[in-house]
Design a protein around this motif. Structure first.
Motif, PDB file in Angstrom:
ATOM      1  N   THR A   1      -3.082   1.284  11.526  1.00 37.12           N
ATOM      2  CA  THR A   1      -1.649   0.997  11.620  1.00 37.12           C
ATOM      3  C   THR A   1      -1.114   1.421  12.984  1.00 37.12           C
ATOM      4  O   THR A   1      -0.352   0.700  13.625  1.00 37.12           O
ATOM      5  CB  THR A   1      -0.876   1.707  10.491  1.00 37.12           C
ATOM      6  OG1 THR A   1      -1.391   1.262   9.234  1.00 37.12           O
ATOM      7  CG2 THR A   1       0.601   1.403  10.556  1.00 37.12           C
TER       8      THR A   1
ATOM      9  N   MET B   1       2.388   4.628   1.112  1.00 36.57           N
ATOM     10  CA  MET B   1       2.574   5.280   2.408  1.00 36.57           C
ATOM     11  C   MET B   1       3.822   6.151   2.299  1.00 36.57           C
ATOM     12  O   MET B   1       4.872   5.674   1.880  1.00 36.57           O
ATOM     13  CB  MET B   1       2.782   4.238   3.505  1.00 36.57           C
ATOM     14  CG  MET B   1       3.249   4.779   4.841  1.00 36.57           C
ATOM     15  SD  MET B   1       1.964   5.504   5.849  1.00 36.57           S
ATOM     16  CE  MET B   1       1.084   4.068   6.411  1.00 36.57           C
TER      17      MET B   1
ATOM     18  N   ASP C   1      -2.886   6.515   9.085  1.00 35.17           N
ATOM     19  CA  ASP C   1      -3.807   5.391   9.177  1.00 35.17           C
ATOM     20  C   ASP C   1      -3.957   4.965  10.640  1.00 35.17           C
ATOM     21  O   ASP C   1      -3.002   4.500  11.260  1.00 35.17           O
ATOM     22  CB  ASP C   1      -3.266   4.242   8.331  1.00 35.17           C
ATOM     23  CG  ASP C   1      -4.160   3.029   8.307  1.00 35.17           C
ATOM     24  OD1 ASP C   1      -5.180   3.007   9.017  1.00 35.17           O
ATOM     25  OD2 ASP C   1      -3.828   2.084   7.564  1.00 35.17           O
TER      26      ASP C   1
ATOM     27  N   SER D   1       0.834  -1.201   0.000  1.00 31.54           N
ATOM     28  CA  SER D   1       0.000   0.000   0.000  1.00 31.54           C
ATOM     29  C   SER D   1       0.868   1.250   0.000  1.00 31.54           C
ATOM     30  O   SER D   1       1.923   1.280   0.633  1.00 31.54           O
ATOM     31  CB  SER D   1      -0.891   0.018   1.234  1.00 31.54           C
ATOM     32  OG  SER D   1      -1.719  -1.116   1.262  1.00 31.54           O
TER      33      SER D   1
END
Length: 158
Positions: free
Chosen positions: A83, A56, A80, A54
């Motif tokens: 996370t 980031m 996030d 993803s």
């Protein structure tokens, strides 16, 4: 830790400009995680080795080639909440792998730093800073077994 870069990769690394970006992949595993965390420092997702990474934003200071246990620091943008919750929930070290790829050839790993151990996660309102060490190998006994007649009967005269 040897990076083992090809001569083509070294030429790109030392050139004033590069024809395409190199991307850094991060894989974080821990028994308590719902799923393995995989991030790429790009604006779009990347599939490498069959795994989806993803996007980031993060910066990485990779291990140096020098004596002593290699260390690395990762600073992830704290965007996030899930996370953040994963990192806050762990009580034992997670395992982190850092890999470097080309955007056009994501399945070819240019450099890899496996088995990094998460020593500390510092969470602020805007970042998650991960301090990593690669001294897990130093925790293993050497030699792995004792050379005794019981363990190696063929190595001793009777």
């Amino acid at each position: 830790m040897s990076r083992g870069l090809s001569s083509t990769a070294k030429a790109e690394l030392y050139a004033a400009t590069c024809s395409e970006p190199w991307l850094t992949l991060i894989t974080v595993t821990h028994a308590s995680f719902g799923a393995t965390l995989r991030f790429v420092n790009d604006h779009t997702s990347v599939t490498s080795g069959g795994d989806l990474y993803s996007p980031m934003a993060f910066s990485a200071r990779l291990p140096a080639d020098r004596d002593g246990p290699p260390t690395a620091t990762l600073v992830l943008d704290n965007v996030d909440r899930a996370t953040v919750d994963e990192f806050r929930a762990i009580t034992t070290p997670a395992t982190v792998t850092i890999e470097v790829i080309r955007r056009s050839d994501p399945s070819t790993i240019l450099a890899s730093f496996p088995y990094l151990r998460l020593e500390k996660a510092q969470i602020t309102a805007s970042t998650i800073e991960l301090e990593l060490r690669a001294d897990a190998v130093l925790d293993e006994s050497y030699p792995g077994q004792d050379f005794t007649p019981l363990a190696f009967p063929g190595g001793f005269d009777r």
